[in-house]
Design a protein around this motif. Sequence first.
Motif, PDB file in Angstrom:
ATOM      1  N   PRO A 199       5.736   4.274   0.695  1.00  0.00           N
ATOM      2  CA  PRO A 199       4.381   3.724   0.804  1.00  0.00           C
ATOM      3  C   PRO A 199       3.307   4.741   0.439  1.00  0.00           C
ATOM      4  N   SER A 200       3.443   5.890   0.985  1.00  0.00           N
ATOM      5  CA  SER A 200       2.336   6.838   0.820  1.00  0.00           C
ATOM      6  C   SER A 200       2.229   7.314  -0.619  1.00  0.00           C
ATOM      7  N   ALA A 230       6.152  -5.433  -4.077  1.00  0.00           N
ATOM      8  CA  ALA A 230       5.198  -4.504  -3.479  1.00  0.00           C
ATOM      9  C   ALA A 230       5.605  -4.174  -2.070  1.00  0.00           C
ATOM     10  N   GLU A 231       6.076  -5.180  -1.379  1.00  0.00           N
ATOM     11  CA  GLU A 231       6.499  -4.969   0.009  1.00  0.00           C
ATOM     12  C   GLU A 231       7.666  -3.981   0.035  1.00  0.00           C
ATOM     13  N   ALA A 232       8.589  -4.275  -0.859  1.00  0.00           N
ATOM     14  CA  ALA A 232       9.769  -3.398  -0.899  1.00  0.00           C
ATOM     15  C   ALA A 232       9.388  -1.955  -1.220  1.00  0.00           C
ATOM     16  N   ASP A 233       8.518  -1.848  -2.183  1.00  0.00           N
ATOM     17  CA  ASP A 233       8.068  -0.502  -2.543  1.00  0.00           C
ATOM     18  C   ASP A 233       7.307   0.149  -1.420  1.00  0.00           C
ATOM     19  N   GLY A 291       1.222   0.117   7.714  1.00  0.00           N
ATOM     20  CA  GLY A 291       2.385   0.226   8.633  1.00  0.00           C
ATOM     21  C   GLY A 291       2.081  -0.333   9.990  1.00  0.00           C
ATOM     22  N   THR A 292       0.906   0.042  10.473  1.00  0.00           N
ATOM     23  CA  THR A 292       0.524  -0.471  11.801  1.00  0.00           C
ATOM     24  C   THR A 292       0.429  -1.979  11.788  1.00  0.00           C
ATOM     25  N   ILE A 293      -0.227  -2.435  10.713  1.00  0.00           N
ATOM     26  CA  ILE A 293      -0.433  -3.882  10.633  1.00  0.00           C
ATOM     27  C   ILE A 293       0.898  -4.609  10.541  1.00  0.00           C
ATOM     28  N   LEU A 331      -9.488  -0.618   4.793  1.00  0.00           N
ATOM     29  CA  LEU A 331      -8.218  -0.414   4.117  1.00  0.00           C
ATOM     30  C   LEU A 331      -8.192   0.888   3.306  1.00  0.00           C
ATOM     31  N   LYS A 332      -9.346   1.279   2.911  1.00  0.00           N
ATOM     32  CA  LYS A 332      -9.398   2.440   2.018  1.00  0.00           C
ATOM     33  C   LYS A 332      -9.235   3.761   2.765  1.00  0.00           C
ATOM     34  N   GLU A 333      -9.436   3.730   3.997  1.00  0.00           N
ATOM     35  CA  GLU A 333      -9.427   4.994   4.733  1.00  0.00           C
ATOM     36  C   GLU A 333      -8.009   5.582   4.830  1.00  0.00           C
ATOM     37  N   ASP A 334      -7.076   4.811   5.439  1.00  0.00           N
ATOM     38  CA  ASP A 334      -5.688   5.300   5.528  1.00  0.00           C
ATOM     39  C   ASP A 334      -4.773   4.105   5.342  1.00  0.00           C
ATOM     40  N   PRO A 335      -4.632   3.721   4.049  1.00  0.00           N
ATOM     41  CA  PRO A 335      -3.985   2.448   3.791  1.00  0.00           C
ATOM     42  C   PRO A 335      -2.537   2.408   4.247  1.00  0.00           C
TER      43      PRO A 335
END
Length: 979
Positions: free
Chosen positions: A193-194, A185-188, A251-253, A242-246
Amino acid sequence: MAEPPRSSFRGGRLASRKAEEAAWRRHQAAAWLETMVGSFGLPRCPSEQQFVAALRNGIVLCKAINKVQPGAVSKVVTNAPCDSQPLTAFQYFENIRNFLVAVQDLKLPSFEASDLEKENLDVGSVGKIVDSVISLKTYYEWKQGGGPNGTLKYMKSPLAMRSSLLQPEHAASGPSPSQKHLDLAEADAVRQPSEKVDQGLAEADADRHPFQIVDQEAVEKLQKVILDCMLSYKENFDLNVLKEDPVKLVGTILASQQGKEQRCNSQIVDRQRLLEEHETELVELKKMLQDVKVDLRSLQTQFQNDIIKLGDNVQELSKAALGYNQAVKENRNLYNMLQELRGNIRVFCRIRPLNLESISSIEHIGNDGSVMVCDPSKPQSTRKIFQFNQVFGPTASQDEVYKETQPLIRSVMDGYNVCIFAYGQTGSGKTHTMCGPSGGLPKDFGINYLALNDLFDISTSREDVKYDIRVQMVEIYNEQVRDLLGDDTSSTKYPCTSYMTSSNNGLLNLPDAKICPVQSPSDVINLMQLGEKHRACGSTVMNHRSSRSHSILTVHVNGKDVSGNVSHSSLHLVDLAGSERVDRSEATGDRLKEAQHINKSLSCLGDVINALAQKNSHIPYRNSKLTQLLQSSLGGNAKTLMFAHISPEAESYSETLGTLKFAQRASTVELGTACANKESKEIRELKEQVDILKKALASKELENTSLKLKENAITSERSKQLPDRTPPRSRRLSLENGSSGKARMPDRKMPKSPCLTMSFTADQRIIRDKECSTEIASFNNELHVKHHKSVIQMSETFPEDLIIEENEKIISTVDTVEFHQLPVDAYTSLYKQSGLNTSERTPCRSRNMSTEGSRDDPCTTAKLEKVMTSNTVKKGSHLRKSIQSSIGRLIHGSERRNVQHSVLGTPAKTENTSTDIASPVTSELRLRRRQSLTGLPPPPSTMSRRSSLGGKSDISSNYKRGPKTPPPVNSTAKVKRWL
Ligand SMILES: Nc1ncnc2c1ncn2[C@@H]1O[C@H](COP(=O)(O)OP(=O)(O)OP(=O)(O)O)[C@@H](O)[C@H]1O
């Protein structure tokens, strides 16, 4: 002991946190399973073994998943009934397999069936089981919360993740399936991501199942990371965010997480470096600590040694201090002995308590009898130190003072005469010391009372001696001696009609003053109170109860022991009036007059002390009544103690200094060794016998001399009848010429003993008669020698004015006579033995003496004028000479021509002679003769000769007069020259 490395400590800490987290998750899983299937025997906080063992048969798991998803496991192999055979592990494995299939169907994290069968459990395998149960729980809750419309709270311990990341062995064993999912999942997420998120969300929206999204696991993983972060920061984070702009959020996190990790890593590196530095420092510190410990140990050893040495030193010091104290004590004793031998006036100084609101002029009081004073008004002035036998500070009690005085007072009982007098300015505490405060308690009683009390104690304790104690109390007020114990209780004072007389022991008596026998201390108190009542007191500015007179309490002690030995002694306790500055005391009228008298008498006392201290030949005792009274104590054989009192106030500094200087001078006065007035029974009996013999001899001699007198008269008659004849050369003259070989003395200047010379000059003229027989001449010659001897003897003992008087009568034919004296040493020895006081012993330095012969007058060449010419007097002179010569001959046994020689050579004999001549017999004869010549009645025995003749009786004057000029020393020629 080596410390574990810091990393292992950190690892240990993480491990413990991980274990905690795992335990917490197990608890969560177990609790949920129980709520789903009911209790199945697990403790509240089960261990890994307990947890795995409870789930091993898969029954609980199957039941739970059936509750979450009914029918997920169609057939659950349950426990066999009690009476049937237990099921095999294989049969139970069926349950596990079915459960794992159901879980996988639900797309939930699962585990390996073998994870439940492992005997040696590892954290990873149990964690997978727990994760699976918790994900089932989360799923169930999600379902319960409304499915796709509800909020998914998939809780997983962040530590589980992190710990798996941190643990290398766990990493080596390969990631778990769920972990693999996360990694993918991380790799993907990194790649697209988007897109993936959008796609996932679209699919989720499509069939309303979240786990059908492709990168569901990656999202899940992200969620986990976020939750981990939230948990690590202990923040409550709403997952809706999390649902707003995951994608952006993730990415920020991730970026922040990465930054954090990097920062953490750099911090860790820094800290590790710091840690290493600290470790190095710690090692160094440890080394230092070791060194310090070693040093400390050596210091401890040294310290102990030092303490031991110090202890030894202290012991030595204390020994030395003891020795020093002993030496000081011995020194003091020796000093006191020396003083005793010298007979110094002992001086004690007493300091009165300081008045409030005043500065003290006393700087220091030493234990050795020293006192240091300083003028408080001039603090820069030099300090003055005075040394006395003892100094009592303001806090000294009456008892302490008396204790030091006691030995002196006790010696009264051994026959010593003692005088204690208190000196000092007004208000300095003299009366306090001697009498105590008026109306004071017994503990405040002064020396007077304590002394008498002590004397009574001693008299009671000495059973073999019987004591008779009597008391007299007088005062000297305005130069008058007054009795304080008189019967008259009126306010009038009682002047003593007669003056002081001398007792046998040389001390003064006051015959007119009442003498009261005392038997007990209460008698003493009564008498003292009576005396105090009669004493002149007055109020002055300086002292509201100031003594305006000198008071003298005399205690006469006569003792007689069983064997008949007797002792007589006196104790004079003198409370002097205080000196005062009239301007300060503001005295007027009577007070002023009193003050003047007081100051004058004290100044006379000062003169006497000065003269004594300087060993002057002339001591002015007669200048005041006080010095007359104290004469025997200041110049006699008594033991004398002076209390110098001082007031410590700054205003009294000049008086204090004066008192201290006076006391210092007094302490230098040497009185000579005191002697006890004791007589053994034998001596007393012998003296009585001598008295009787003297009386018998005197009466016989009287007869003889009257006969010889007649003979002389006849001879003189004959000489008158033969005026023209050349007088034959008398034997005396030939003797004189023959012995000396020198020219005769001129007629008008007779040498040596005035009486004998004068009388014999007269006789020389008389006996020039040729008719005078050789026998008469020889008799006269003999008489000369005897008379000369008697004159010497008289000069030793007779009061001077008596001798002068006798001499005056004897001198009848000579116009001027020069007096000579004995050499100094002979003179001194004679007088020492005669028992007269020091001043009287001191010989005149001049060879000549005034007619007064007083010690008050200088010894210069004196010329006696012809005073009387009558035949009666001449006869009296002859009579006297013959009596004396006869007494002398009888006492000494044989006649000796060179009597002076023997007197000087053997002083012991002189003493006897002097005693004899001073006997009452001789006095009686003289009195009788005088009576016959003057026709006056004899005076009372107690009165002195002078008083009996109408003059003032003053025995002290008798004593104070200088001795008569004694004859030349050891010179037969000179003796002969007189003839
Ligand atoms: N050592 C002392 N302790 C306590 N009080 C003292 C002491 N000495 C003196 N006083 C007090 O000081 C006052 C004056 O003392 P005191 O009358 O004895 O002096 P004094 O020298 O006899 O004076 P004066 O010559 O005028 O008679 C008294 O009230 C007395 O009680």
